[in-house]
Write a protein that holds these residues in place. Structure first.
Motif, PDB file in Angstrom:
ATOM      1  N   GLU A  98      34.079  44.699  33.474  1.00  0.00           N
ATOM      2  CA  GLU A  98      35.508  44.744  33.129  1.00  0.00           C
ATOM      3  C   GLU A  98      36.412  44.391  34.311  1.00  0.00           C
ATOM      4  O   GLU A  98      37.526  43.899  34.124  1.00  0.00           O
ATOM      5  N   TYR A  99      35.935  44.629  35.535  1.00  0.00           N
ATOM      6  CA  TYR A  99      36.789  44.306  36.683  1.00  0.00           C
ATOM      7  C   TYR A  99      36.961  42.802  36.828  1.00  0.00           C
ATOM      8  O   TYR A  99      38.017  42.327  37.243  1.00  0.00           O
ATOM      9  N   GLY A 102      39.140  41.596  34.103  1.00  0.00           N
ATOM     10  CA  GLY A 102      40.524  41.898  34.462  1.00  0.00           C
ATOM     11  C   GLY A 102      41.195  40.764  35.225  1.00  0.00           C
ATOM     12  O   GLY A 102      42.423  40.661  35.252  1.00  0.00           O
ATOM     13  N   SER A 167      45.672  47.811  34.528  1.00  0.00           N
ATOM     14  CA  SER A 167      45.073  46.473  34.534  1.00  0.00           C
ATOM     15  C   SER A 167      43.780  46.429  33.717  1.00  0.00           C
ATOM     16  O   SER A 167      43.280  45.349  33.403  1.00  0.00           O
ATOM     17  N   MET A 168      43.247  47.607  33.366  1.00  0.00           N
ATOM     18  CA  MET A 168      42.024  47.660  32.562  1.00  0.00           C
ATOM     19  C   MET A 168      42.312  47.805  31.064  1.00  0.00           C
ATOM     20  O   MET A 168      41.413  47.686  30.239  1.00  0.00           O
TER      21      MET A 168
END
Ligand code: FE2
Length: 297
Positions: A98-99, A102, A167-168
């Protein structure tokens, strides 16, 4: 001439033409530093740097920040490449995709870490995606400069709360508590000025999906303002989209541009190697939410 730097667009971007053998020359490094301030993004087309060459250039350029092991998804890195952070969705290297997902949304690197804002990010293309994967840059310096004066005055003193969890949010309908706790423990909720006056005297807008709340405004009013300013920055006039070619090397001024990546096939193995230069300026401070007034009996 050892190095030439040609503008890409009036407000953003520069193409660096340099013989790789001279990349570490003082004159070349200084020319790149100067150009980075003016152009925001520098592209070294198909220069094909090895990891060692990227590290050597990074170290010559400034003080390197080793994010590997502290940035999510970087924990699995090993060997000589340990010094470079691998940006990839390949599960062999990244257990927390997910990072990287993002990065498909506008952001500035390192905004939710309590340290000086990283000055520059340096990226080498190692494996390209067959489609998508362009990195887009928006000059937050030019976007501020071109704002109408009345709008500048209206936002000049605003402060914004930045949260990693913000941001997630695009990754979830409902964010699991376990993930939320992870984001909260690995980052710091930061209070930053919306308009950052840098030590050079230049001003930039501080925006991105991590920008979550404008102090003194309701959530919808503040978020609407942030969305509108982000749209302003993302105009063609202030942006450059880099179509990656094999071996390209790109540097950007993290204090003067925000960036995002055009979505690409999550299984394609796209791989970028990143190094980061430490910044000298602290942008904001950890956010302490205001305490509710307690009436004593
Ligand atoms: Fe980034």
């Amino acid at each position: 001439m050892t190095v030439t730097i040609e503008p890409i667009k009036p407000h953003i971007g520069g193409i660096v033409r340099v013989d790789k053998a001279h990349l570490l020359d003082d004159l070349v490094v200084q020319a790149c530093k100067d150009a980075l301030e003016q152009r925001g993004v520098l592209v070294f087309p198909q220069i094909h740097l090895t990891n060692a060459e990227q590290l050597a250039f990074t170290d010559k350029f400034g003080q390197r920040v080793k994010f590997t092991g502290t940035v999510p998804g970087g924990e699995n890195a090993s060997d000589e490449d340990d010094e470079l952070y691998k940006i990839t969705l390949d599960k062999e290297f990244n257990a927390e995709p997910e990072y990287v997902l993002g990065t498909w949304f506008w952001h500035i690197d390192g905004v939710t870490i309590d340290q000086p804002l990283p000055k520059a990010t340096l990226l080498s293309a190692r494996k390209l995606s067959p489609s998508g994967g362009q990195t887009e840059f928006a000059s937050t310096l030019a976007a501020w400069d071109q704002l109408p004066e009345a709008e500048k005055a209206a936002i000049a003193d605003l402060m914004v709360v930045h949260r990693m969890e913000a941001s997630m949010r695009p990754m979830y309908i409902e964010m699991p508590d376990e993930r939320l706790n992870r984001y909260r423990t690995m980052s710091t909720v930061m209070l930053h000025p919306l308009v950052w006056t840098q030590s050079s005297g230049r001003k930039s807008l501080v925006l991105g999906t991590h920008a979550d709340e404008v102090v003194g405004k309701s959530l919808p009013e503040g978020r609407s303002l942030l969305a509108r300013l982000t749209e302003w920055c993302a105009q063609k006039e202030f942006t450059y989209s880099h179509e990656w070619q094999d071996g390209d090397f790109v540097i950007w001024n993290n204090c003067g541009v925000m960036h995002r990546v055009v979505p690409y096939d999550e299984d394609c193995g796209r791989m970028m190697h990143r190094t980061t230069i430490m910044g000298a300026e602290r942008l904001g401070v950890p956010w302490a939410a205001p305490q509710k007034h307690v009436q004593l009996a």
